[in-house]
Design an enzyme around this catalytic site. Structure first.
Site, PDB file in Angstrom:
ATOM      1  N   GLY A  84       0.809  -1.209   0.000  1.00 15.89           N
ATOM      2  CA  GLY A  84       0.000   0.000   0.000  1.00 15.89           C
ATOM      3  C   GLY A  84       0.840   1.255   0.000  1.00 15.89           C
ATOM      4  N   ASP A 120      -7.118   9.375   2.680  1.00 17.89           N
ATOM      5  CA  ASP A 120      -6.738   8.354   1.702  1.00 17.89           C
ATOM      6  C   ASP A 120      -7.879   7.348   1.502  1.00 17.89           C
ATOM      7  OD1 ASP A 120      -5.070   7.108  -0.125  1.00 17.89           O
ATOM      8  OD2 ASP A 120      -4.023   5.912   1.368  1.00 17.89           O
TER       9      ASP A 120
END
Length: 339
Positions: free
Chosen positions: A48, A160
């Protein structure tokens, strides 16, 4: 440097009873090495924005996901900031179970979610020929994730929002993760560039680099469209051409061709009727002008309202009228008047 000093307050569902939360467990590096088989590649769940994630099993038999951070801001107290963020509790937020702050390693430990992430369910190779999420599951994921973000906005900006940060438990209940942790990361031009081109970031956030509630709303709108269509935020059409999901969805919405917007893997009856509202709300969230977007609380309200009158009212919003057609109608009227 602290992100905020308090996280008590009124959530989306009203006042909550304040409970004393236990301190997060501090894991030793040795424990996490043992749990993940020394961060073995076979244990790797994914990569990620902040680092790699590994499946692990603790000595008590419980399964965990361990995020090994790529980097962090050395000027902040990592343990203090993680402790503060972990106190933001909601049934659809995935808070850290513990952390490791040892030597040159910074690791975050979460409960393992057996149904992985929303992105793996929508786009993973194992689901390429089948549909793991029916329309009912998608509606639940949309509403519960929106509730989590509405609650979160009482305390902090997520920063995010994307499908890979929505995990699914054994009952396919969504758990939104990675909220606020961008503040722990150092500035990285390459990471910023990659994030700006992932399709989730609002125009003003791309321009300024600042994370805002309105920016979260935009990202959630993209997630809603992804959830309904089964398409990625940005798709490569050929070697030189990419297309954003809004570029594809908007013309179809203007023409009221909602059936073409739906994920073609959904073979249910009346799927268009069930998911049309998600499309309309998604489009409202991705308006270019930040001040015109709804708040996350308003998004929750719209998603939860099942009144047909409200859906019709929503569909009648001028936002969903084809601007090209309107310009043509005006031109036709002027032409008729001049004749």
């Amino acid at each position: 440097m602290q992100l905020f000093t308090s996280c008590c307050g009124k959530g989306f569902e009203g006042k909550k009873k304040v409970e004393t939360e236990p301190a997060r467990k501090i894991f030793s590096l040795k424990e996490l090495h043992s749990a993940t088989n020394s961060f073995n590649y076979d244990n790797k769940l994914g990569e990620g924005r902040f680092g790699s994630v590994y499946w692990g099993q603790l000595s008590d038999g419980s399964q965990v996901a361990v995020k090994r951070l790529k980097a962090w801001r050395e000027e902040i107290d990592f343990a203090v900031e993680v402790e503060i963020l972990s106190r933001i509790r909601h049934k659809n937020l995935l808070s850290v179970r513990g952390y490791c702050d040892e030597g040159q390693e910074r690791l975050l430990v979460y409960d393992y979610m057996p149904n992985l992430s929303l992105v793996s369910n929508l786009h993973g190779q194992q689901y390429s020929g089948e549909c793991s999420l029916d329309s009912t599951a998608r509606i639940k994921i949309a509403i519960r994730s929106a509730q989590a973000l509405a609650y979160l906005h009482n305390h902090i900006v997520h920063g995010d929002v994307r499908a890979s940060n929505v995990l699914l438990d054994s009952e396919f209940e969504p758990r939104v993760m990675d909220f606020g942790y961008g503040k722990l990361m150092p500035d990285d031009d390459e990471a910023t560039k990659a994030r700006s081109s992932n399709g989730y970031l609002s125009p003003e956030c791309v321009a300024s680099g600042k994370e805002t509630e309105a920016g979260d709303v935009y990202s959630f709108g993209i997630l809603l469209l992804e959830l309904v269509t089964g398409k990625r935020p940005i798709e490569r059409l050929n070697a030189t051409t990419k297309r954003g999901i809004t570029e594809w969805v908007l013309p179809l919405v203007y023409e009221r061709k909602f059936g073409e917007v739906m994920d073609q893997k959904l073979k249910e009856e009346k799927v268009e009727e069930k998911l049309k509202k998600l499309v309309l709300v998604g489009v409202m969230c991705v308006q270019t002008e930040a001040e015109k977007r709804p708040t996350m609380s308003q998004v929750v309200e719209m998603l939860m309202n099942e009144s047909k009158e409200k859906i019709s009212e929503l569909e009648a919003n001028p936002l969903f009228k084809n601007p090209c057609r309107e310009h043509q109608e005006v031109a036709d009227e002027i032409s008729e008047e001049q004749q």
